[in-house]
Design an enzyme around this catalytic site. Structure first.
Site, short mmCIF file in Angstrom:
data_model
loop_
_atom_site.label_atom_id
_atom_site.label_comp_id
_atom_site.label_asym_id
_atom_site.label_seq_id
_atom_site.Cartn_x
_atom_site.Cartn_y
_atom_site.Cartn_z
N GLU A 109 -6.77 4.81 7.89
CA GLU A 109 -6.55 6.23 7.60
C GLU A 109 -7.79 6.86 6.98
OE1 GLU A 109 -2.95 5.55 5.43
OE2 GLU A 109 -1.94 5.01 7.30
N SER B 123 3.61 -2.16 10.30
CA SER B 123 5.05 -2.24 10.52
C SER B 123 5.64 -3.60 10.15
CB SER B 123 5.41 -1.88 11.97
OG SER B 123 5.04 -0.54 12.24
N ASN C 299 0.88 -1.18 0.00
CA ASN C 299 0.00 0.00 0.00
C ASN C 299 0.91 1.22 0.00
OD1 ASN C 299 -1.76 2.07 0.48
ND2 ASN C 299 -2.40 1.37 2.52
N TRP C 300 1.02 1.83 -1.16
CA TRP C 300 1.97 2.94 -1.29
C TRP C 300 1.43 4.24 -0.71
CZ3 TRP C 300 4.07 2.20 -7.03
CH2 TRP C 300 4.70 0.95 -7.10
N LYS C 301 0.17 4.22 -0.33
CA LYS C 301 -0.48 5.42 0.25
C LYS C 301 -0.26 6.62 -0.66
CE LYS C 301 -0.17 3.22 4.73
NZ LYS C 301 -0.06 3.32 6.17
N GLY D 129 2.72 2.34 10.82
CA GLY D 129 3.67 3.44 10.68
C GLY D 129 4.39 3.78 11.97
N GLY E 47 2.95 -1.07 4.31
CA GLY E 47 3.00 0.36 4.01
C GLY E 47 4.42 0.80 3.73
N GLY E 48 5.06 1.39 4.70
CA GLY E 48 6.38 2.00 4.52
C GLY E 48 7.40 1.11 3.81
N GLU F 43 -5.31 -4.81 10.59
CA GLU F 43 -4.28 -3.78 10.77
C GLU F 43 -4.53 -3.04 12.09
OE1 GLU F 43 -2.36 -2.58 6.77
OE2 GLU F 43 -4.00 -1.22 7.19
P1 13P Z 1 3.17 0.41 7.72
O1 13P Z 1 3.69 -0.86 7.10
O2 13P Z 1 3.91 1.63 7.26
O3 13P Z 1 3.07 0.31 9.21
O4 13P Z 1 1.67 0.62 7.16
C1 13P Z 1 0.78 -0.42 7.24
C2 13P Z 1 -0.44 -0.07 6.48
O5 13P Z 1 -1.18 0.83 6.84
C3 13P Z 1 -0.72 -0.82 5.25
O6 13P Z 1 -1.99 -0.58 4.76
#
Ligand code: 13P
Length: 254
Positions: A100, A216, A12-14, A176, A237-238, A170
């Site tokens: 989010e 994470s 998920n590149w957000k 994050g 995510g990250g 999640e």
């Molecule tokens: P992180 O991997 O940055 O914690 O984000 C997780 C996330 O929200 C994936 O949708």
């Protein structure tokens, strides 16, 4: 590692990566992950990069996902994107109800369920996100929150649609923050969610549904998380923003 359910690992590149940056990243992923058959690999770039990315991953083992979509098929909904528009770029998955969006766009379980139904109507597989906040966990409310979210967000789906739906657990406190759920915490939440899925969709369906963990996930914790019996993949995510770490997660999971 053998599991009946095929692992699904999605990035998920957000709100990161221009179309040019996205193209560069996915070209690296395509090269480095070309031999991977054991995992369903999905990337979810921003809408503005879907076109570029879809061209590059044509004929590869990488599938395309979007990060959101409208519950409506078309019409006067300024700024929204429909399932049909996503299909144009061969989008196969869509993340729905990410925490989010629940937080900043005030998305409700009811809205998420409408979006999930709209996704299925277009043969796009929804990745439906659920998860408790820190204060809810500390208040002993984790299972109550998960039950409300799972029942509400998957309301109205048929058994056939459920089989084509992915649930992503999640925990909001792990997103994050670098503070991942322990493998035991993840397994316990996933087993609880699978129990709910069995109540809703039956004992034939629930064991076949895939439940991803997100929060994470990094190359160094992926193996232990993915080896839990009810953890069927990751929503990253990250660590999905760089080829090295995303590939590291995938290679450490198989
Ligand atoms: P992180 O991997 O940055 O914690 O984000 C997780 C996330 O929200 C994936 O949708």
């Amino acid at each position: 590692m053998t599991k009946d359910r095929k692992l699904i690992i999605a990035g998920n590149w957000k709100m990161n990566k221009t179309a040019a940056e996205a193209a560069a990243l996915v070209a690296e992923l395509k090269r480095d992950l070309a031999k991977v058959k054991e995992v369903d690999i999905v990337v979810c770039p921003p809408f503005t990069a879907l076109s570029e990315v879809s061209k590059i991953i044509l004929d590869s083992n990488i599938h395309l996902g979007a990060q959101n979509m409208s519950e409506h098929a078309r019409g006067a909904y300024t700024g929204e994107i429909s399932a049909e528009m996503l299909k144009e770029f061969s989008v196969r998955y869509v993340i729905l109800g990410h925490s989010e969006r629940r937080q900043y766009q005030k998305e409700s379980d009811e809205l998420v369920s409408k979006k999930a139904q709209a996704a299925h109507a277009a043969a796009i597989k929804p990745i439906v996100c659920v998860g408790e906040k820190l204060e809810e966990r500390e208040g002993g409310l984790t299972e109550k929150i998960l039950e409300t979210q799972v029942r509400g967000s998957l309301a109205g789906l048929t058994k056939e649609q459920a089989l084509e739906t992915i649930v992503a657990y999640e925990p909001v406190w792990a997103i994050g923050t670098g503070r991942t759920a322990t493998p035991e915490q993840a397994q316990s939440a996933h087993a609880f969610i699978r129990g709910l899925l069995a109540e809703i969709f039956g004992n034939e369906v629930a064991p076949k549904m895939r439940i991803q963990y997100g929060g994470s996930v990094k190359p160094n914790n992926a193996r232990e998380l993915m080896s839990q019996p009810d953890v069927d993949g990751a929503l990253v995510g990250g660590a999905s923003l760089e080829a090295r770490s995303f590939c590291g997660i995938i290679f450490n999971s198989i």
